[in-house]
Design a protein around this motif. Structure first.
Motif, PDB file in Angstrom:
ATOM      1  N   ARG A  37     -16.717  46.820   7.974  1.00  0.00           N
ATOM      2  CA  ARG A  37     -14.777  46.384   8.770  1.00  0.00           C
ATOM      3  C   ARG A  37     -14.684  46.475   9.480  1.00  0.00           C
ATOM      4  O   ARG A  37     -15.442  46.786  10.884  1.00  0.00           O
ATOM      5  CB  ARG A  37     -13.947  47.448   7.335  1.00  0.00           C
ATOM      6  CG  ARG A  37     -14.467  47.485   5.965  1.00  0.00           C
ATOM      7  CD  ARG A  37     -13.967  48.478   4.917  1.00  0.00           C
ATOM      8  NE  ARG A  37     -12.678  48.230   4.636  1.00  0.00           N
ATOM      9  CZ  ARG A  37     -11.964  47.709   4.577  1.00  0.00           C
ATOM     10  NH1 ARG A  37     -12.499  46.879   3.165  1.00  0.00           N
ATOM     11  NH2 ARG A  37      -9.936  47.691   4.234  1.00  0.00           N
ATOM     12  N   ARG A  39     -10.988  46.427  12.450  1.00  0.00           N
ATOM     13  CA  ARG A  39      -9.966  47.064  12.351  1.00  0.00           C
ATOM     14  C   ARG A  39      -8.702  46.112  13.633  1.00  0.00           C
ATOM     15  O   ARG A  39     -10.071  46.181  14.792  1.00  0.00           O
ATOM     16  CB  ARG A  39      -9.350  48.154  12.735  1.00  0.00           C
ATOM     17  CG  ARG A  39      -9.297  49.030  11.946  1.00  0.00           C
ATOM     18  CD  ARG A  39      -9.756  50.349  12.059  1.00  0.00           C
ATOM     19  NE  ARG A  39      -9.746  51.159  11.055  1.00  0.00           N
ATOM     20  CZ  ARG A  39      -9.438  52.641  10.995  1.00  0.00           C
ATOM     21  NH1 ARG A  39     -10.256  53.430  11.747  1.00  0.00           N
ATOM     22  NH2 ARG A  39      -9.683  53.476   9.738  1.00  0.00           N
ATOM     23  N   ASP A  59     -10.183  43.682   8.561  1.00  0.00           N
ATOM     24  CA  ASP A  59      -9.572  43.780   6.664  1.00  0.00           C
ATOM     25  C   ASP A  59      -8.982  44.764   7.094  1.00  0.00           C
ATOM     26  O   ASP A  59      -7.692  45.609   6.122  1.00  0.00           O
ATOM     27  CB  ASP A  59     -10.745  44.800   6.396  1.00  0.00           C
ATOM     28  CG  ASP A  59     -12.101  44.440   6.314  1.00  0.00           C
ATOM     29  OD1 ASP A  59     -12.022  43.718   5.520  1.00  0.00           O
ATOM     30  OD2 ASP A  59     -12.387  44.240   7.394  1.00  0.00           O
ATOM     31  N   ASP A  60      -8.402  45.685   8.339  1.00  0.00           N
ATOM     32  CA  ASP A  60      -6.748  45.933   9.205  1.00  0.00           C
ATOM     33  C   ASP A  60      -6.207  46.231  10.161  1.00  0.00           C
ATOM     34  O   ASP A  60      -7.100  46.489  11.028  1.00  0.00           O
ATOM     35  CB  ASP A  60      -7.781  47.698   9.201  1.00  0.00           C
ATOM     36  CG  ASP A  60      -6.244  49.448   8.677  1.00  0.00           C
ATOM     37  OD1 ASP A  60      -5.125  48.730   8.844  1.00  0.00           O
ATOM     38  OD2 ASP A  60      -6.674  50.211   8.680  1.00  0.00           O
ATOM     39  N   SER A  86      -7.032  43.875   2.145  1.00  0.00           N
ATOM     40  CA  SER A  86      -6.850  44.076   3.511  1.00  0.00           C
ATOM     41  C   SER A  86      -5.295  44.631   3.008  1.00  0.00           C
ATOM     42  O   SER A  86      -4.829  44.747   2.602  1.00  0.00           O
ATOM     43  CB  SER A  86      -6.557  42.729   3.946  1.00  0.00           C
ATOM     44  OG  SER A  86      -8.185  42.531   4.155  1.00  0.00           O
TER      45      SER A  86
END
Length: 265
Positions: A37, A39, A59-60, A86
């Protein structure tokens, strides 16, 4: 008050988005965490053009801006496009005061078309706590109409100057130029290993999109013209007839991307 007060609708509709090739450079530059993942922190997100281009790659996402109308436009445009699983957080904050949740660190920070407005050294220092150990800070943008670069854009800029004065406006004040290259500023920050990449872009404008773009800027926002707005529109339209008889105005531009990573001290 935001320098872009009253421009959000025009900004969302008429500001050129982030080209696929630019998004690909940013995607490739950012590492992934062990769980795969990633950010993203988008500083000065405006109406979310960068976040939109990278929605499927991170994803973030935290997207920050100090203009509530801009963030509302970003939310309306992006929320329905967010991939399942997400996360997107829209935060009203200046870059200098933006503080993600404790322990949250980004693999990529993006600052697009906004670095010139910031306390640059302070923001880069602040990001040292907010960027993952192997993360990247990307500062990038293309040339605005004020920089001209073609005869028809020079003509448009001359019309703006004839209404608002020779100095570039920035809301109720004037724009203060930064004379130092951004890469040099980054080299004095924690992200001192800097790579520069250039991505060419070609666009075609119309009178409508030219005016819409101008109204999205701090130097030609609609309220700056007062009761002369219609007069200004007519002047731009008349001037552009010298350059096209079919309402098409080609532009050659490029994105200059600066990627900063932590390196030597």
């Amino acid at each position: 008050m935001s320098l872009f007060a009253g421009t959000a609708t025009h900004y969302r509709q008429f500001r050129p988005g982030i080209p696929h090739d630019v998004a690909a450079v940013l995607d490739e530059a950012a590492p992934a965490r062990p769980d795969g993942r990633r950010r993203l922190l988008d500083v000065g997100t405006g109406t979310g053009l960068v976040a939109e281009a990278l929605l499927s790659h991170f994803d973030d996402i935290i997207a920050a801006d100090n203009d509530g109308d801009m963030l509302a436009a970003a939310d309306a445009a992006l929320r329905s496009k967010l991939p399942e699983g997400s996360s997107l957080s829209l935060v009203r904050s200046t870059a200098e005061d933006c503080t993600p949740p404790v322990g949250w660190q980004a693999e990529l920070v993006t600052i697009c078309r906004a670095f010139h407005w910031l306390d640059q050294a302070a923001v880069l220092s602040l990001l040292d706590e907010q960027v993952a150990p192997d993360g990247v800070v990307a500062i990038f943008g293309d040339s605005s109409f004020w920089a001209a670069g073609s005869p028809w854009k020079e003509a448009v800029r001359d019309v703006v100057k004839s209404f608002l004065g020779e100095e570039r406006r920035a809301g109720s004040g004037t724009f203060q130029h930064h004379n130092r290259p951004y890469s040099e500023i980054m080299e004095e920050s924690p992200f001192n290993e800097v790579a520069e990449l250039r991505v060419p872009v070609q666009r075609t404008w119309t009178v409508e999109s030219v005016l819409g773009y101008l109204y999205s800027t701090s130097f030609a926002a609609p309220q700056l013209f007062g009761d002369r707005l219609k007069e200004f529109e007519a002047a731009v339209k008349h001037r552009l007839t010298d350059f096209s008889d079919n309402d098409t105005f080609p532009e050659e531009n490029e994105f200059l991307i600066r990627l900063g990573r932590r390196g030597r001290k």
